[in-house]
Write an enzyme that holds these catalytic residues in place. Structure first.
Site, mmCIF file in Angstrom:
data_model
loop_
_atom_site.group_PDB
_atom_site.id
_atom_site.type_symbol
_atom_site.label_atom_id
_atom_site.label_comp_id
_atom_site.label_asym_id
_atom_site.label_seq_id
_atom_site.Cartn_x
_atom_site.Cartn_y
_atom_site.Cartn_z
ATOM 1 N N CYS A 1 0.760 -1.164 0.088
ATOM 2 C CA CYS A 1 0.026 0.104 0.118
ATOM 3 C C CYS A 1 0.842 1.089 -0.147
ATOM 4 C CB CYS A 1 -0.778 -0.077 1.006
ATOM 5 S SG CYS A 1 -2.235 1.227 1.116
ATOM 6 N N HIS B 1 -3.873 -5.127 -0.048
ATOM 7 C CA HIS B 1 -3.469 -5.567 1.240
ATOM 8 C C HIS B 1 -3.452 -7.298 1.084
ATOM 9 C CE1 HIS B 1 -3.099 -1.941 3.566
ATOM 10 N NE2 HIS B 1 -3.971 -1.312 2.664
ATOM 11 N N GLU C 1 -2.579 -9.045 3.411
ATOM 12 C CA GLU C 1 -2.899 -9.742 4.705
ATOM 13 C C GLU C 1 -4.318 -9.440 5.023
ATOM 14 O OE1 GLU C 1 -0.938 -7.119 3.917
ATOM 15 O OE2 GLU C 1 -1.867 -5.290 5.400
#
Lengths: 213, 262
Positions: free
Chosen positions: A85, A188, A190
């Site tokens: 990001c 992202h 994750e």
């Protein structure tokens, strides 16, 4: 792979929550640690450069912590690197979001997603990533897979040969870059379920192959 | 293209997921961490947790639930219920939430929305809008209800549409529009409420309350112009799976994140 897994420095510069990144790396067998210490970054087998928030305040934090040169050196030295990001956007020369120069690892600027009637900003949610190139960290990810995005700006590198993925939201923008041992993504991983974890898994595998642990 | 999201909602009471009808008569539906992992595997695009216990003991249990879920489930999490201050929000975000949802505290202190947005970004701040039709009102209108955690709550004396527009101006980055009339009935979302909110705001709108079938979800997205659909009981009790809902929506031309190809 060593039984304990490679060490991975997650760079802490007060730019968002690092807990999910840490847990995702643990889940795929690495030994992550959160740090803002230049020496610890140098000693780690790999580096994750996460981030969420504004470019200017984040660059000031990086400078205040003396992290600008260590991050540049780490990438230049070929240490496996994963930017996420803001950790992608800060690699460029600068951003339309603010006035502070970026890290300048990649030539180019960060631009605002176009504001048009009916299209909501920030770009938040799951969107497709069209992959190009064959970087090992993006291996096994089907073209057009969906990842989770939350952002209002995007990186626009001058050298298009580093572009490893693109996404469409009003404009076709660069959502992943990859060159040598470095990868950085706008989304992202994750927060992107199984496909996101695969990126972390590939990253850890790349490090393990390199350090021969 | 940005996909429309399907979001299972888990109401948590004393560390367990429960589900009621019209905010009452809560039944046990399972362990939050197990259910979160199950929904992740099934293809949920996001999860919402509402803490419906009011006590401070409950707060700590909730923090623990959020931590355990966030440590094992790698999709976005929204957490709401009883958050009253920026410090409360910060604790939830640190525990692993990606967004926080506020209702009662925002009604009582609208500036909390602005403060939260300033500190964490608009994308972190969700307005939980519990709306109830005003009986006999012509044309139709909805009032905002507060303290709805366990029971119907009370009127906030605000018009739901006006309040949503104001909250978005203050910095709320998303609105979860929960129809208290439809909640738990499985008879369909309140499409008029969704349409009115879509007209009045430009932030992402999440339809909530009344989901009984994938067709209802399609209507919320198509006619209500919702960006996401939230459901609880039909998923908890396996009336429909997330996969079925996604398959149906895709067949009607709605952009969704497919299950298999990621």
């Amino acid at each position: 792979m060593s039984r304990a897994g490679p060490t991975i420095a997650i760079i802490d510069y007060q730019a968002g929550n690092l807990r999910s990144v840490h847990k995702a790396l643990e889940k795929v067998g690495a030994r992550p640690f959160i740090t803002s210490d230049a020496r610890a970054i140098e000693d780690a087998d790999g580096v994750v450069f996460p981030g969420q928030g504004a470019c200017d305040s984040s660059m000031r934090q990086l400078k205040a912590r003396g992290l600008v040169s260590p991050i540049r050196a780490s990438i230049a030295g070929g240490k496996p690197f994963l930017g996420i990001c803001l950790g992608l956007q800060l690699l460029l020369d600068g951003s339309d979001e603010g006035n502070e120069p970026g890290l300048g690892v990649l030539a180019g600027r960060v631009k605002a997603l176009p504001r048009e009637l009916g299209r909501k900003i920030p770009h938040m949610g799951w969107n497709r990533v069209e992959l190009c190139g064959s970087h090992p960290v993006l291996a096994g990810i089907p073209n057009g897979s969906h990842f989770y995005f939350v952002h209002s700006f995007y990186a626009d590198p001058d050298d298009t040969s580093v572009v490893a993925g693109t996404t469409s939201y009003g404009v076709e923008f660069c959502s992943a870059v990859a060159w040598d041992n470095a990868v950085a993504v706008q989304f992202h991983p994750e927060k992107s379920g199984a496909m996101g974890l695969r990126i972390y898994e590939n990253f850890v595998r790349q490090i393990t192959a390199r350090v021969g642990a | 293209m940005l996909t429309k999201r399907i979001i299972p909602c888990l109401d948590v009471k004393a560390g367990r997921v429960v589900k009621g009808v019209r905010f009452r008569d809560h039944r046990d539906a399972g362990d939050p961490v197990e259910m979160a992992a199950w929904y992740d595997a099934e293809g949920a695009d996001e999860l919402v947790f509402y803490d419906i216990t009011a006590s401070s003991d409950g707060r700590d249990i909730m923090l623990d639930v959020v931590e355990r879920v966030a440590d094992q489930v790698f999709i976005p999490l929204t957490v709401g219920g009883g958050l009253r201050t920026v410090a409360d929000m910060h604790r939830m975000l640190k525990a692993g939430a990606d967004k926080v949802s506020i209702n009662t505290a925002a009604v009582e202190n609208p500036d909390l929305i602005r403060q939260g947005a300033e500190q964490f970004g608009n994308q972190c701040i969700v307005l939980g809008l519990d709306a109830m039709r005003v009986a006999g009102a012509e044309p139709v209108r909805w009032e905002v209800r507060v303290r709805t955690g366990d029971g119907g709550g009370q009127s906030a004396g605000l018009d739901a549409i006006e309040w949503a527009a104001r909250a978005a101006e203050l910095g709320a980055g998303e609105i979860v529009a929960n129809s208290m009339d439809a909640d738990g009935t499985r008879e369909g979302y309140d499409l008029e409420l969704l349409s009115a909110l879509s007209e009045a705001t430009t932030v992402p709108l999440v339809a909530s309350g009344g989901a009984g079938s994938p067709e209802h979800m399609y209507d919320a997205i198509d006619r209500g112009r919702a960006d996401a659909v939230l459901a609880a009981s039909i998923f908890h009790y396996r009336v429909h799976s997330i996969g079925e809902a996604k398959e149906y929506l895709a067949s009607r031309g709605v952009p969704i994140r497919p299950l298999s190809a990621g």
